[in-house]
Write a protein that holds these residues in place. Structure first.
Motif, mmCIF file in Angstrom:
data_model
loop_
_atom_site.group_PDB
_atom_site.id
_atom_site.type_symbol
_atom_site.label_atom_id
_atom_site.label_comp_id
_atom_site.label_asym_id
_atom_site.label_seq_id
_atom_site.Cartn_x
_atom_site.Cartn_y
_atom_site.Cartn_z
ATOM 1 N N GLU A 299 19.614 -26.690 22.935
ATOM 2 C CA GLU A 299 18.190 -26.362 22.921
ATOM 3 C C GLU A 299 17.357 -27.542 23.377
ATOM 4 O O GLU A 299 16.369 -27.385 24.085
ATOM 5 N N LEU B 289 8.661 -4.570 18.136
ATOM 6 C CA LEU B 289 9.388 -5.668 17.515
ATOM 7 C C LEU B 289 10.862 -5.582 17.876
ATOM 8 O O LEU B 289 11.510 -4.552 17.620
ATOM 9 N N PRO B 290 11.434 -6.633 18.500
ATOM 10 C CA PRO B 290 12.843 -6.547 18.917
ATOM 11 C C PRO B 290 13.784 -6.610 17.718
ATOM 12 O O PRO B 290 13.599 -7.410 16.803
ATOM 13 N N SER B 291 14.795 -5.760 17.754
ATOM 14 C CA SER B 291 15.808 -5.810 16.694
ATOM 15 C C SER B 291 16.847 -6.880 16.989
ATOM 16 O O SER B 291 17.447 -7.450 16.080
ATOM 17 N N GLU B 292 17.080 -7.156 18.260
ATOM 18 C CA GLU B 292 18.014 -8.194 18.666
ATOM 19 C C GLU B 292 17.276 -9.192 19.560
ATOM 20 O O GLU B 292 16.497 -8.792 20.429
ATOM 21 N N GLY B 293 17.520 -10.482 19.340
ATOM 22 C CA GLY B 293 16.863 -11.497 20.144
ATOM 23 C C GLY B 293 17.469 -11.614 21.530
ATOM 24 O O GLY B 293 18.593 -11.167 21.772
ATOM 25 N N ILE B 294 16.749 -12.214 22.449
ATOM 26 C CA ILE B 294 17.229 -12.393 23.820
ATOM 27 C C ILE B 294 17.723 -13.817 24.052
ATOM 28 O O ILE B 294 18.140 -14.156 25.161
ATOM 29 N N GLY B 295 17.646 -14.685 23.021
ATOM 30 C CA GLY B 295 18.156 -16.031 23.149
ATOM 31 C C GLY B 295 17.173 -16.988 23.797
ATOM 32 O O GLY B 295 16.151 -16.583 24.365
ATOM 33 N N ALA B 296 17.501 -18.261 23.719
ATOM 34 C CA ALA B 296 16.594 -19.296 24.219
ATOM 35 C C ALA B 296 16.360 -19.172 25.715
ATOM 36 O O ALA B 296 15.231 -19.264 26.200
ATOM 37 N N VAL C 162 13.967 -16.300 26.489
ATOM 38 C CA VAL C 162 12.574 -16.594 26.146
ATOM 39 C C VAL C 162 11.953 -17.525 27.176
ATOM 40 O O VAL C 162 10.818 -17.325 27.628
ATOM 41 N N GLU D 92 11.081 -15.619 30.281
ATOM 42 C CA GLU D 92 9.872 -14.802 30.149
ATOM 43 C C GLU D 92 8.617 -15.667 30.145
ATOM 44 O O GLU D 92 7.583 -15.274 30.694
#
Length: 482
Positions: A7, A47-54, A57, A60
């Motif tokens: 990260e 609201l997303p139920s699963e994240g899209i990761g770093a 993000v 986007e």
């Protein structure tokens, strides 16, 4: 590579790409962000139920968020008294968020909080005053007037912070050009917005001392308690500077707290051509300045200065809590960061949790020094004078007031126009839509004015001249349509 290390690497790469994106927009044309809102409105999903990761993000942010911002960092942004931050304070802000997310404790950032406040006071002609940072001019004025309320009512045996104002009839005195945050502060402090007394202005939009004297004498005779006299050192409408020395003497002679709102203009005292207009600052009991304006700090950095910081403590102390103040060493040797809170800034304002803002101001002052900031101020003031002179010389333009600082106010005045206010209002909209320049408007002596405010360090004289040319070109087109 650990997740934390990964990260950190992504963050560094992202900052580099943001910098390149910024460079690519500096010479861009009019913003098309709103016209392409179908792209960025895709962000407003459920609201997303699963994240899209770093990585997702960051992608986007780069593709859907940053390109559709308000572009205050562009060199043609002169809309209001705000601007995108310069590079060094952004770096300092990132350092603070990583290394010292809170300003309390004995650490380098707490030290720079106080060091930068002292430097800033000296820069603005407030040497000897002590300060506290807050989120902007709104809160900075609130703190200053809270101190004024505490001082005025303590003299009458009332502790307003503990017991309220006890039903007293009170007043605050300011010019018709005062910023509306002062009026809001009166309401928040329980004094009431109707406690504001509007002092008339002269033909240069400055407070009239004779009007102030008359109001004070009438109110004091009627048993009204004067809380504060507020003078403005650089109004947001036109950049006018109230006669600080005359106003300060009137307040001091009557024992009334004298506050100077210099959120925008106090840094302007560095321009030696107008330095004499800031005489009287030494009479002030409090003053404010916003480093996120002319100094180019990230938005959310303002400073309130007072002669006696103990008055701020009396007005805003939250009183000790066992879990917080009680957690620190009260006697004995201090050996670790959290053996002490350091300077208790949380007791001087309304924020307990607060970022380390001082490092941003320290970084600016270390980068530029007094002379670098003076050059910035003089250049911006010259831009306002240049626009005013070009307006004076052009047959279809009219300056509406001589600039004192870096705000120019003028209008388009083709002889064939019957409704000048309407055409100029349309012209401001057309400038924003069809040119790389963003300006705001105001009203001067009842006339609608085009109002560029020059505090953007990325602006050059070429940008300023191109803007005036654009005004005349678009104005001619509008005139034909009318």
């Amino acid at each position: 590579m650990t997740e934390r290390t990964a990260e950190t690497g992504r963050f560094g790469e992202f900052l580099g790409r943001v910098g390149r994106l910024l460079d690519s927009t500096l010479e861009a044309g009019p913003s098309d962000a709103y016209r392409e809102r179908d792209r960025w409105e895709s962000l407003a999903g459920s609201l997303p139920s699963e994240g899209i990761g770093a990585d997702g993000v960051i992608a986007e942010l780069e593709e859907l968020v940053i390109p559709f911002g308000n572009r205050m960092s562009d060199p043609g942004f002169w809309g209001w008294v705000t601007v995108g931050p310069t590079t060094i304070p952004m770096v300092a802000a990132a350092a603070a968020h990583v290394a010292a997310p809170q300003r309390y404790g004995l650490h380098a950032f707490n030290l720079l909080e106080e060091q930068s406040l002292d430097w800033l006071a000296e820069l603005c002609g407030l040497a000897g005053m002590k300060g506290v940072y807050s989120s902007g001019g709104s809160v900075a004025n609130l703190l200053a007037l809270g101190a004024a309320r505490q001082s005025a009512l303590t003299k009458l045996g009332i502790d307003p912070a503990a017991d309220g104002v006890d039903g007293r009839s009170v007043s605050i005195y300011a010019s018709a050009e005062v910023h509306h945050t002062v009026t809001r502060a009166a309401g928040v402090l329980g004094l009431g917005r109707r406690a504001m007394r509007t002092v008339p202005v002269d033909d240069r939009q400055r407070m009239r001392p004779d009007g102030l004297t008359e109001m004070l004498e009438d109110d004091i005779s009627a048993g009204v308690v004067p809380i504060a006299v507020v003078a403005t050192a650089g109004t947001t409408n036109t950049g006018a500077i109230d006669p600080l020395a005359a106003v300060g003497r009137i307040a001091r002679e009557r024992g009334v707290w004298f506050h100077v709102d210099g959120a925008y203009g106090l840094v302007g005292s560095l321009d030696e051509r107008v330095a004499d207009r800031f005489e009287g600052l030494e009479l002030a009991d409090s003053a404010i300045v916003d480093p996120h304006k002319w100094l180019g700090a990230p938005v959310g950095v303002a400073a309130t200065f007072v002669r006696d910081r103990g008055v701020l403590y009396d007005a805003f102390t939250q009183e000790p809590a066992d879990y917080l103040e009680g957690s620190f060493v009260t006697d004995g040797e201090i050996e670790a960061t959290f053996d002490s809170m350091g300077v208790p800034y949380s007791e001087f304002g309304v924020e307990l949790s607060s970022p380390s803002r001082g490092v941003m101001v320290w970084a600016i002052l270390r980068e530029l020094g007094v002379e670098g900031i003076r050059h910035r101020v003089v250049t911006d003031n010259d831009f306002a004078k240049h626009v005013t002179e070009r307006a004076r010389q052009h047959p279809d333009l009219e300056p509406l007031i001589e600039p004192e600082l870096s705000i120019a106010c003028f209008r388009y005045t083709d002889a064939g126009i019957s409704d000048l206010d309407l055409v100029n209002r349309e012209l401001v909209s057309e400038i924003r839509r069809r040119s790389p320049f963003t300006v705001s408007s105001t009203v001067v002596d009842g006339k609608f004015a085009i109002r560029p405010c020059f505090i953007n360090s990325r602006t050059t004289l070429a940008h300023v001249d191109a803007f005036v040319d654009q005004v005349t070109e678009l104005g001619s087109t509008l005139t034909e349509s009318h």
